[in-house]
Write a protein that holds these residues in place. Structure first.
Motif, PDB file in Angstrom:
ATOM      1  N   GLU A  25       0.844  -1.272   0.045  1.00 48.31           N
ATOM      2  CA  GLU A  25       0.080  -0.003  -0.026  1.00 48.31           C
ATOM      3  C   GLU A  25       1.211   1.352   0.043  1.00 48.31           C
ATOM      4  O   GLU A  25       1.884   1.288   0.701  1.00 48.31           O
ATOM      5  CB  GLU A  25      -0.889  -0.079   1.153  1.00 48.31           C
ATOM      6  N   ASN A  26       0.568   2.170  -0.886  1.00 51.17           N
ATOM      7  CA  ASN A  26       1.454   3.364  -1.067  1.00 51.17           C
ATOM      8  C   ASN A  26       1.038   4.651  -0.670  1.00 51.17           C
ATOM      9  O   ASN A  26       1.499   5.743  -0.501  1.00 51.17           O
ATOM     10  CB  ASN A  26       2.093   3.737  -2.500  1.00 51.17           C
ATOM     11  N   ASN A  27      -0.278   4.437   0.320  1.00 50.40           N
ATOM     12  CA  ASN A  27      -0.986   5.842   0.533  1.00 50.40           C
ATOM     13  C   ASN A  27      -1.385   5.316   2.066  1.00 50.40           C
ATOM     14  O   ASN A  27      -2.109   4.468   2.286  1.00 50.40           O
ATOM     15  CB  ASN A  27      -2.136   6.050  -0.183  1.00 50.40           C
ATOM     16  N   TYR A  28      -0.708   6.143   3.026  1.00 42.21           N
ATOM     17  CA  TYR A  28      -0.994   5.900   4.621  1.00 42.21           C
ATOM     18  C   TYR A  28      -2.506   5.902   4.848  1.00 42.21           C
ATOM     19  O   TYR A  28      -2.908   5.035   5.669  1.00 42.21           O
ATOM     20  CB  TYR A  28      -0.134   6.742   5.514  1.00 42.21           C
ATOM     21  N   LYS A  30      -5.178   5.329   3.160  1.00 44.91           N
ATOM     22  CA  LYS A  30      -5.757   4.237   2.832  1.00 44.91           C
ATOM     23  C   LYS A  30      -5.347   2.993   3.534  1.00 44.91           C
ATOM     24  O   LYS A  30      -6.179   2.102   3.650  1.00 44.91           O
ATOM     25  CB  LYS A  30      -5.363   4.036   1.115  1.00 44.91           C
ATOM     26  N   TYR A  78       2.917  -1.190   4.444  1.00 39.16           N
ATOM     27  CA  TYR A  78       3.293   0.091   4.114  1.00 39.16           C
ATOM     28  C   TYR A  78       4.563   0.279   4.144  1.00 39.16           C
ATOM     29  O   TYR A  78       5.263  -0.017   5.299  1.00 39.16           O
ATOM     30  CB  TYR A  78       2.361   0.895   4.857  1.00 39.16           C
ATOM     31  N   SER A  86       7.059  12.639  -0.417  1.00 36.24           N
ATOM     32  CA  SER A  86       6.008  12.019  -0.962  1.00 36.24           C
ATOM     33  C   SER A  86       4.890  13.011  -0.314  1.00 36.24           C
ATOM     34  O   SER A  86       5.274  13.675   0.789  1.00 36.24           O
ATOM     35  CB  SER A  86       5.580  10.650  -0.706  1.00 36.24           C
ATOM     36  N   ARG A  87       3.530  12.889  -0.664  1.00 33.57           N
ATOM     37  CA  ARG A  87       2.427  13.638   0.024  1.00 33.57           C
ATOM     38  C   ARG A  87       2.269  12.874   1.377  1.00 33.57           C
ATOM     39  O   ARG A  87       1.419  13.624   2.047  1.00 33.57           O
ATOM     40  CB  ARG A  87       1.115  13.540  -0.924  1.00 33.57           C
ATOM     41  N   ASP A  88       2.475  11.848   1.546  1.00 28.78           N
ATOM     42  CA  ASP A  88       2.329  11.305   2.745  1.00 28.78           C
ATOM     43  C   ASP A  88       3.499  11.532   3.936  1.00 28.78           C
ATOM     44  O   ASP A  88       3.776  10.978   4.845  1.00 28.78           O
ATOM     45  CB  ASP A  88       2.413   9.675   2.698  1.00 28.78           C
ATOM     46  N   TYR A  91       2.815  12.229   7.501  1.00 24.15           N
ATOM     47  CA  TYR A  91       2.155  10.819   8.095  1.00 24.15           C
ATOM     48  C   TYR A  91       3.399  10.220   8.486  1.00 24.15           C
ATOM     49  O   TYR A  91       3.275   9.600   9.613  1.00 24.15           O
ATOM     50  CB  TYR A  91       1.079  10.082   7.345  1.00 24.15           C
ATOM     51  N   ASN A  92       4.324   9.922   7.686  1.00 23.31           N
ATOM     52  CA  ASN A  92       5.426   9.115   7.807  1.00 23.31           C
ATOM     53  C   ASN A  92       6.227   9.559   8.940  1.00 23.31           C
ATOM     54  O   ASN A  92       6.897   8.750   9.925  1.00 23.31           O
ATOM     55  CB  ASN A  92       6.324   9.204   6.682  1.00 23.31           C
TER      56      ASN A  92
END
Length: 141
Positions: A25-28, A30, A78, A86-88, A91-92
């Motif tokens: 999964e590449n979007n946290y 999601k 993830y 990235s856009r995450d 979150y990361n």
């Protein structure tokens, strides 16, 4: 001709089974939503690109292993790469500060809901560490 057709079908099915890959999964957001909606656990892989040998070993001995492929249906996987903007990223950084606060790379964390059952951060990836990792994953099921 009948046996030839059956042989071709058998080979195709066999190749599909062996080529099965783990879905990342590449979007946290999601990944978190999938974790909550499916009762799956979140497996977070932390990398920073410094210890290439350890990352190669993890990719080969864990993420490409049949053992993890057999357990993959229980996890949302993830990857956090600190070198990737990235856009995450925000979150990361939160995940790193929550689950890998000592900033040890590479590392793997299994986030279990409820979190009081979550195992410690995995940071040892020698043969014994990998065996412990898989044993822990099997015990979480």
């Amino acid at each position: 001709m009948k046996y030839y057709s059956l042989s071709v079908i058998f080979c195709c099915v066999t190749l599909l089974g062996f080529s099965q890959k783990i879905k990342w999964e590449n979007n946290y957001a999601k990944a978190l939503e999938l974790t909550r909606n499916t009762d799956k656990m979140l497996l977070i892989y932390f990398v920073n690109g410094v210890d290439k040998e350890a990352e190669r070993k993890i990719n080969q001995d864990i993420f490409k292993s049949d053992e993890l492929k057999s357990l993959a249906n229980d996890f949302i996987i993830y990857k956090i790469d600190t070198n990737t903007n990235s856009r995450d990223s925000r979150y990361n950084e939160r995940l790193i500060s929550s689950y890998n606060y000592n900033r040890v790379f590479p590392a793997i964390k299994v986030a279990v809901v409820p979190s009081y059952n979550a195992p410690e951060l995995f940071t040892k990836f020698d043969d014994a560490g990998i065996k412990l990792f898989f044993k822990t994953l099997k015990n979480l099921k």
